[in-house]
Write a protein that holds these residues in place. Structure first.
Motif, short mmCIF file in Angstrom:
data_model
loop_
_atom_site.label_atom_id
_atom_site.label_comp_id
_atom_site.label_asym_id
_atom_site.label_seq_id
_atom_site.Cartn_x
_atom_site.Cartn_y
_atom_site.Cartn_z
N LEU A 386 0.84 -1.20 0.00
CA LEU A 386 0.00 0.00 0.00
C LEU A 386 0.88 1.25 0.00
O LEU A 386 1.86 1.33 0.75
CB LEU A 386 -0.91 0.01 1.24
CG LEU A 386 -1.86 1.20 1.39
CD1 LEU A 386 -2.92 1.22 0.29
CD2 LEU A 386 -2.54 1.18 2.76
N GLN A 387 0.52 2.17 -0.88
CA GLN A 387 1.20 3.48 -0.90
C GLN A 387 0.17 4.56 -0.66
O GLN A 387 -1.03 4.34 -0.85
CB GLN A 387 1.89 3.68 -2.24
CG GLN A 387 3.07 2.75 -2.44
CD GLN A 387 3.64 2.88 -3.84
OE1 GLN A 387 2.99 2.48 -4.81
NE2 GLN A 387 4.83 3.44 -3.94
N VAL A 388 0.65 5.72 -0.28
CA VAL A 388 -0.26 6.80 0.05
C VAL A 388 0.28 8.11 -0.54
O VAL A 388 1.49 8.29 -0.64
CB VAL A 388 -0.46 6.88 1.59
CG1 VAL A 388 0.86 7.09 2.31
CG2 VAL A 388 -1.47 7.94 1.99
N ILE A 389 -0.64 8.98 -0.96
CA ILE A 389 -0.24 10.27 -1.53
C ILE A 389 -0.10 11.28 -0.41
O ILE A 389 -1.05 11.50 0.35
CB ILE A 389 -1.27 10.73 -2.58
CG1 ILE A 389 -1.24 9.75 -3.75
CG2 ILE A 389 -0.98 12.14 -3.05
CD1 ILE A 389 -2.33 9.94 -4.75
N ASP A 390 1.08 11.85 -0.29
CA ASP A 390 1.32 12.75 0.85
C ASP A 390 0.92 14.19 0.52
O ASP A 390 0.40 14.47 -0.56
CB ASP A 390 2.76 12.62 1.35
CG ASP A 390 3.76 13.32 0.45
OD1 ASP A 390 3.34 13.95 -0.55
OD2 ASP A 390 4.97 13.22 0.73
N ALA A 391 1.17 15.09 1.46
CA ALA A 391 0.70 16.46 1.34
C ALA A 391 1.28 17.16 0.12
O ALA A 391 0.66 18.08 -0.43
CB ALA A 391 1.06 17.24 2.61
N ALA A 398 2.99 3.41 2.53
CA ALA A 398 2.06 3.51 3.66
C ALA A 398 2.68 2.76 4.82
O ALA A 398 2.24 1.68 5.21
CB ALA A 398 0.70 2.93 3.29
N SER A 399 3.71 3.36 5.36
CA SER A 399 4.51 2.68 6.35
C SER A 399 3.71 2.44 7.63
O SER A 399 3.00 3.33 8.11
CB SER A 399 5.77 3.51 6.55
OG SER A 399 5.98 3.78 7.86
N ILE A 470 -3.70 -14.47 -2.52
CA ILE A 470 -4.06 -13.32 -3.36
C ILE A 470 -3.00 -12.24 -3.19
O ILE A 470 -2.65 -11.88 -2.06
CB ILE A 470 -5.45 -12.79 -2.98
CG1 ILE A 470 -6.49 -13.87 -3.30
CG2 ILE A 470 -5.79 -11.50 -3.71
CD1 ILE A 470 -7.89 -13.57 -2.82
N GLN A 471 -2.47 -11.79 -4.31
CA GLN A 471 -1.41 -10.77 -4.29
C GLN A 471 -2.01 -9.47 -4.83
O GLN A 471 -2.55 -9.44 -5.93
CB GLN A 471 -0.26 -11.25 -5.18
CG GLN A 471 0.88 -10.27 -5.33
CD GLN A 471 1.81 -10.28 -4.12
OE1 GLN A 471 1.89 -11.28 -3.40
NE2 GLN A 471 2.49 -9.16 -3.89
N LEU A 472 -1.93 -8.39 -4.05
CA LEU A 472 -2.47 -7.10 -4.47
C LEU A 472 -1.35 -6.08 -4.48
O LEU A 472 -0.98 -5.56 -3.43
CB LEU A 472 -3.56 -6.63 -3.51
CG LEU A 472 -4.79 -7.51 -3.32
CD1 LEU A 472 -5.59 -7.03 -2.13
CD2 LEU A 472 -5.65 -7.50 -4.58
N ASP A 473 -0.81 -5.83 -5.66
CA ASP A 473 0.30 -4.89 -5.70
C ASP A 473 -0.21 -3.48 -6.00
O ASP A 473 -1.30 -3.31 -6.52
CB ASP A 473 1.32 -5.32 -6.75
CG ASP A 473 2.21 -6.40 -6.16
OD1 ASP A 473 2.47 -6.33 -4.96
OD2 ASP A 473 2.59 -7.33 -6.89
N ASN A 474 0.62 -2.53 -5.63
CA ASN A 474 0.35 -1.14 -6.04
C ASN A 474 -1.02 -0.62 -5.60
O ASN A 474 -1.71 0.01 -6.37
CB ASN A 474 0.48 -1.01 -7.56
CG ASN A 474 1.85 -1.46 -8.02
OD1 ASN A 474 2.84 -1.18 -7.33
ND2 ASN A 474 1.91 -2.19 -9.10
N LEU A 475 -1.40 -0.94 -4.40
CA LEU A 475 -2.60 -0.30 -3.86
C LEU A 475 -2.23 1.14 -3.51
O LEU A 475 -1.12 1.41 -3.04
CB LEU A 475 -3.08 -1.03 -2.61
CG LEU A 475 -3.38 -2.52 -2.77
CD1 LEU A 475 -3.87 -3.10 -1.45
CD2 LEU A 475 -4.41 -2.74 -3.87
N ARG A 476 -3.15 2.02 -3.77
CA ARG A 476 -2.84 3.43 -3.62
C ARG A 476 -3.95 4.13 -2.87
O ARG A 476 -5.11 4.06 -3.26
CB ARG A 476 -2.71 4.03 -5.02
CG ARG A 476 -2.48 5.51 -5.05
CD ARG A 476 -2.51 5.99 -6.47
NE ARG A 476 -1.35 5.44 -7.19
CZ ARG A 476 -0.77 6.09 -8.19
NH1 ARG A 476 -1.21 7.26 -8.58
NH2 ARG A 476 0.27 5.55 -8.79
#
Ligand SMILES: *[C@@H]1O[C@H](CO)[C@@H](O)[C@H](O)[C@H]1NC(C)=O
Ligand SMILES: *[C@@H]1O[C@H](CO)[C@@H](O)[C@H](O)[C@H]1NC(C)=O
Ligand SMILES: *[C@@H]1O[C@H](CO)[C@@H](O)[C@H](O)[C@H]1NC(C)=O
Ligand SMILES: *[C@@H]1O[C@H](CO)[C@@H](O)[C@H](O)[C@H]1NC(C)=O
Ligand SMILES: *[C@@H]1O[C@H](CO)[C@@H](O)[C@H](O)[C@H]1NC(C)=O
Ligand SMILES: *[C@@H]1O[C@H](CO)[C@@H](O)[C@H](O)[C@H]1NC(C)=O
Ligand SMILES: *[C@@H]1O[C@H](CO)[C@@H](O)[C@H](O)[C@H]1NC(C)=O
Ligand SMILES: *[C@@H]1O[C@H](CO)[C@@H](O)[C@H](O)[C@H]1NC(C)=O
Ligand SMILES: *[C@@H]1O[C@H](CO)[C@@H](O)[C@H](O)[C@H]1NC(C)=O
Ligand SMILES: *[C@@H]1O[C@H](CO)[C@@H](O)[C@H](O)[C@H]1NC(C)=O
Ligand SMILES: *[C@@H]1O[C@H](CO)[C@@H](O)[C@H](O)[C@H]1NC(C)=O
Length: 683
Positions: A386-391, A398-399, A470-476
Motif C-alpha cells: 500500500l502506498q499513500v499520496i502525501d501532502a 504507507a509505512s 491473493i497478491q495485491l500490488d500497487n494499492l494506492r
C-alpha cells in the motif's frame, strides 16, 4: 422540552451504567476463609487426559497437571485444581459465578436481559489420550414465547491436551433462519479467582502490580461515575488507601490484548492464571476496539463482543429471520507456577508472554476440533503493498499502515462491524503487508495510515477460498485533500493522546498506570481529568491561537461541558484564532475535522461570527462511546469535511468557533483527533 430530553438521556445512561455494574458485580460473596494448600506433588498422567463423569452433575478434565471441573450439563467452570491449590476460582462464590460465559441481549425495542448460557446437554467430542474435548449445548426452543429466551444455540467447548498446562475454551453461536430478531451486545468468558490468593494483576510489561480487593471496593466511596470507587481506607493493604479503582482504567485495545491475568503470591504458592488470546479474528470492530481485560475481583475475562468505547452501533442486531453462525475463540487459559522461594511475579509474567507467543505461532490451531473452526490449510492469504499520496502530492509507502479484511461494506465500516470475522495486520515500513490465516468468505480490504486522515478501501470484494493466495500490488490511498494546508492541530492517528492531558488530582489517583514517571502514555486513564477543564479555563472557554500555541500544551484532550453550578452542565465553545494573509475570492476552503470520540454530542462550526443562529456545519447528535467517562483516549473515529466559502473568511485575523452545543451532564463531549484548514485548490 430540551431539558426534559436531557434528563431522559441522563437517566437512560445512568440505568445502562447501573445495569452494567449489576451485571459485572454478579452475586459476589466475600471470602470467609482461605483454602489451605497442601503440597501435592503433581505428575502428568501416564495415560494422558482423562474425562471423568462419575460424580453427578459434574464433568472433570484431568491431565495430571491441571484438573478442571465443569457443571453438567450447565458447562460452567466450577473448579480449577493446579499446583496443589484445590480451586483457583473463588470458592465462596456460587458455582455459577466462577467461570462462565454470558451475554447481554434484548428483543428489538425491549429491555436488555442477561443470560449465562447454561447448557442442557453434555457431549464428549474427543476422548483420546492426547486430547479431550467436551461440549455443553444450549438449544433455543422455537416454540417458547418470543422475547423470553435469547434466540441462540450455543455450543460451549473445552479442550485439554496431554502435557498442556491449561485448557482451551471456545463457543459456537448460531441462529437459524426464521428465528426472532434480537440485539446481542456483550459476549464474554469470565473467570473469578480466589480473592484470598490472587492479588497481583498484569496486563503488560508496564501495567502490572499488586491490586486492591473487591472488599476494598465494597468499603469504598462511589464516585460520579458509578463503577469508579475511591478507597479511603483499603483494608487489604494500606498502600491503596486514597486511590481510585475503576475497571475501565484497565481496558486494553484489542490489538494489544493477547495475554493478561493474575498471580497468586501467598506463602505456599506462586501461581499464574492467564487469559491468552492468540488471534483477534473473532473480536469485533477492528484492532483499536477497547475492552475490559482483567480487573479487581479478581476477575479475568475475554470480551468477545461489547459496546464499550463504541456504543450501540457495535451491538449485533439481528433481523427477524436472520441466520448467523460464529465461533468465539479458542482462547487458552494458561496456568504456570514457580518456586515461591526462587521466583517472582516477573518470572510468571515472562513465562506467560512466552506461552502467548507459542500460542500465536500455532494459530490457527490445527488440533482436531469443531469443523466450524477451519484449520490452516482451509484458510487463505492476502498480501500486497500500500502506498499513500502525501501532502506534497508524492506517492510514499504507507509505512506501518493497518491493513485488514472485514465484511464487505463502506469505507471505514469495519469499526462498526460486529457479526463477522476480521483479519488485521500492520504493514512494514515499505507498506508491504501479509494477512494470513483468513477464513473462507467474502471481504473488503480496508486500511488506514497514521499521519493521514481517512480510510482506504480496495475497490473489489475479495473472495477467500481454502488455499487462496491473493497478491495485491500497487494499492494506492489518496487521502482527502483539496488544497494546501493553511494550518493544522494534532496528529491524524485516531486518538487524542497528543493533546494536553492534565495531571490527575492527587486525591483521585490510581497508581496502577503510574509506576513509571518517565512514561506518561497511560496518563489518560486517571479518574476525573475532565473536571480539570474548569480549573484551566475558569473565566472563558479554550482559545487556541494557531501562530503562538502548540497543541501538546494548549489543546485540552476533551471538549467537555462546563458546570455552571447546581450540577447544571452546559455546552462550551472553543475558539481557533488564525491569520490569512490573503483570501482567494471566489474560493472554496475546506475544513477537515477528525474526531477521536463523541458522546451524545453535537459539534457546530462557525467562522468569524459566533452569533449566527445557523452554523456553517453541524455533526448533529453523534456518539455513544462514553470514552471520557471510561478513561479512554479515543472511541470511534469520525471524519467530517466542511466546505468553507471564501466569503466567510477575511484577510488578517479570523476565528473559528467550535461549539459542543448539547447541555446535560459531565461526560458529554468530544475528543478531537486532528483539525486542518485547507486553502482552495491551486488549479
Ligand atoms: C511446600 O513447598 C514449599 C516450597 O516449594 C515449602 O517451603 C513448604 O514448606 C512446603 N509445605 C509443605 C506443607 O510441605
Ligand atoms: C418449548 O416451549 C414450549 C412453549 O413454551 C413448551 O411447551 C415446550 O415444552 C418447550 N420444549 C422444550 C423442549 O423445552
Ligand atoms: C478503616 O477501617 C478500619 C477497619 O475496618 C477502621 O477501624 C477505621 O476506622 C477505618 N478508617 C476510616 C477512615 O474509615
Ligand atoms: C531458580 O530458578 C532458576 C530459573 O528460574 C533456576 O535456573 C535455578 O536452578 C533455581 N534455583 C533453585 C535453587 O531452585
Ligand atoms: C478428528 O475428529 C473426527 C471426528 O470428530 C475424526 O473422524 C477424525 O479421525 C479425527 N482426526 C484426527 C486426526 O484425530
Ligand atoms: C461471495 O461472493 C460471490 C460472488 O459475489 C458469491 O457467489 C458467493 O456466494 C459469496 N460467498 C459468500 C460466502 O457470501
Ligand atoms: C519508563 O518509560 C520510559 C519511556 O517510555 C522507558 O524508556 C523506560 O524503559 C521505562 N522504565 C521502566 C522501568 O519500565
Ligand atoms: C438548584 O436546582 C434545584 C432543582 O432543579 C432548584 O430547586 C434550586 O432552586 C436550584 N438552586 C439554585 C441556586 O439555582
Ligand atoms: C497568499 O498567502 C499565502 C500564504 O499565506 C502565500 O503563499 C500566497 O502566495 C499568497 N497569495 C497571494 C496572491 O498573495
Ligand atoms: C466552490 O464550490 C461551489 C459548490 O461546490 C462551486 O459551485 C464553485 O464553482 C466552487 N468555486 C470555485 C472557485 O472552485
Ligand atoms: C490579530 O490577532 C493578534 C493576536 O493573535 C493581535 O495581536 C492583533 O492585534 C489582531 N489584529 C487585529 C487587526 O485585530
Amino acid at each position: 422540552m430540551r431539558q426534559r430530553v436531557g434528563w431522559l438521556l441522563w437517566t437512560v445512561l445512568l440505568m445502562l451504567v447501573l445495569f452494567c455494574f449489576l451485571v459485572d458485580a454478579g452475586n459476589y460473596n466475600a471470602p470467609r476463609r482461605a483454602l489451605g494448600s497442601n503440597n501435592i506433588s503433581v505428575r502428568q498422567h501416564e495415560d494422558g487426559v482423562k474425562i471423568l463423569t462419575d460424580t453427578p452433575n459434574r464433568v472433570v478434565l484431568d491431565n495430571g497437571l491441571v484438573q478442571v471441573t465443569f457443571s453438567n450439563p450447565g458447562g460452567d467452570v466450577v473448579g480449577i485444581k493446579y499446583n496443589g491449590i484445590d480451586n483457583l476460582l473463588e470458592i465462596n462464590n456460587e458455582e455459577t459465578n466462577r467461570g462462565y460465559w454470558d451475554i447481554v441481549w434484548s428483543n428489538p425495542g425491549k429491555k436488555f436481559a442477561y443470560d449465562k448460557l447454561y447448557g442442557t446437554e453434555f457431549k464428549v467430542i474427543t476422548a483420546r489420550k492426547d486430547q479431550a474435548e467436551v461440549s455443553f449445548i444450549k438449544t433455543y426452543n422455537v416454540s417458547s414465547p418470543n422475547g423470553l429466551y435469547v434466540p441462540l444455540n450455543v455450543d460451549k467447548r473445552y479442550i485439554m491436551q496431554r502435557g498442556g498446562s491449561g485448557f482451551y475454551a471456545y463457543s459456537i453461536f448460531e441462529r437459524i433462519e426464521g428465528w426472532p430478531g434480537a440485539e446481542m451486545d456483550h459476549i464474554r468468558l469470565v473467570f473469578k479467582l480466589q480473592q484470598a490468593k490472587f492479588r497481583y494483576m498484569a496486563l503488560s510489561d508496564t501495567r502490572q502490580r499488586f491490586m486492591p480487593t473487591q472488599d476494598d471496593r465494597r468499603n469504598g466511596q462511589r464516585l460520579a461515575y458509578v463503577e469508579a470507587v475511591l478507597l479511603p481506607n483499603a483494608t487489604s493493604n494500606p498502600i491503596f488507601a486514597g486511590e481510585v479503582d475503576d475497571k475501565y482504567q484497565y481496558s486494553m485495545e484489542d490489538k494489544d490484548n493477547k495475554v493478561h491475568g493474575w498471580v497468586c503470591t501467598d506463602d505456599q504458592s506462586l501461581v499464574g492464571f492467564w487469559m491468552i488470546t492468540p488471534s483477534s479474528e473473532f473480536r469485533i470492530g477492528g484492532p483499536l476496539k477497547q475492552d475490559l481485560a482483567s480487573h479487581v475481583g479478581p476477575t479475568t475475562m475475554s470480551v468477545f463482543s461489547s459496546t464499550h468505547y463504541a456504543g450501540g452501533q457495535l451491538g449485533m442486531r439481528f433481523r427477524q429471520g436472520e441466520a448467523w453462525k460464529k465461533v468465539f475463540g479458542p482462547v487458552f487459559l494458561y496456568l504456570n507456577s514457580a518456586d515461591p522461594n526462587n521466583g517472582s511475579t516477573t518470572t510468571l509474567w515472562n513465562n506467560a508472554k512466552e506461552q502467548m507467543r507459542k500460542q500465536v505461532k500455532s494459530w490457527p490451531y490445527n488440533f482436531n476440533s469443531s469443523q466450524d473452526f477451519p484449520s490452516s490449510d482451509q484458510r487463505g492469504l492476502v498480501s500486497g503493498r500500500l502506498q499513500v499520496i502525501d501532502a506534497s502530492n508524492v506517492l510514499v509507502p504507507a509505512s506501518s499502515a493497518y491493513v485488514g479484511l472485514a465484511a464487505p461494506g463502506e469505507i471505514g465500516s469495519w469499526q462498526k462491524e460486529s457479526k463477522g470475522y476480521q483479519f488485521w495486520t500492520q504493514a512494514d515500513e515499505n507498506g508491504q503487508f501479509v494477512i494470513k490465516h483468513v477464513r473462507p468468505g467474502n471481504y473488503s480490504l480496508y486500511a488506514w495510515v497514521t499521519g493521514f486522515i481517512g480510510d482506504y478501501k480496495h475497490e473489489g470484494e475479495i473472495t477467500i477460498k481454502p488455499g487462496s493466495r491473493i497478491q495485491l500490488d500497487n494499492l494506492r490511498y489518496e487521502p482527502p485533500r483539496s488544497g494546501p494546508t493553511l494550518w493544522e492541530i494534532g496528529i491524524p492517528d485516531r486518538s487524542a493522546a497528543e493533546f494536553n492531558i492534565p495531571d490527575p488530582y492527587p486525591t483521585l489517583m490510581n497508581k496502577f498506570d503510574n509506576n513509571n514517571h518517565s512514561d506518561d502514555s497511560d496518563k489518560f486513564r486517571q479518574y476525573g481529568l475532565w473536571a480539570r477543564y474548569e480549573e484551566l479555563y475558569p473565566d472563558h472557554d479554550l482559545i487556541y491561537t494557531v501562530d503562538s500555541n502548540n497543541y501538546r500544551d494548549d489543546w485540552f484532550y476533551a471538549h467537555v461541558t462546563r458546570n455552571i453550578g447546581n450540577e447544571t452542565y452546559v455546552g462550551t465553545t472553543w475558539q481557533v484564532k488564525f491569520q490569512l494573509h490573503n483570501v482567494t475570492h471566489p474560493g472554496n476552503y475546506t475544513l477537515r475535522l477528525a474526531l477521536a470520540a463523541a458522546t451524545l454530542s453535537e459539534l457546530q462550526v462557525r467562522f468569524n461570527d459566533r452569533s449566527v443562529a445557523r452554523p456553517l456545519f453541524s455533526t448533529g447528535k453523534i456518539g455513544e462511546d462514553n470514552a471520557i467517562a471510561r478513561h479512554g483516549i479515543h472511541g470511534l473515529y469520525w471524519l467530517f469535511h466542511v466546505d468553507v466559502p471564501s466569503t466567510l473568511l477575511r484577510e488578517g485575523n479570523n476565528t473559528m468557533y467550535l461549539t459542543q452545543s448539547r447541555d446535560g451532564f459531565t461526560f458529554r463531549g468530544v475528543m478531537y483527533d486532528y483539525i486542518r484548514l485547507e486553502g482552495p485548490s491551486s488549479q
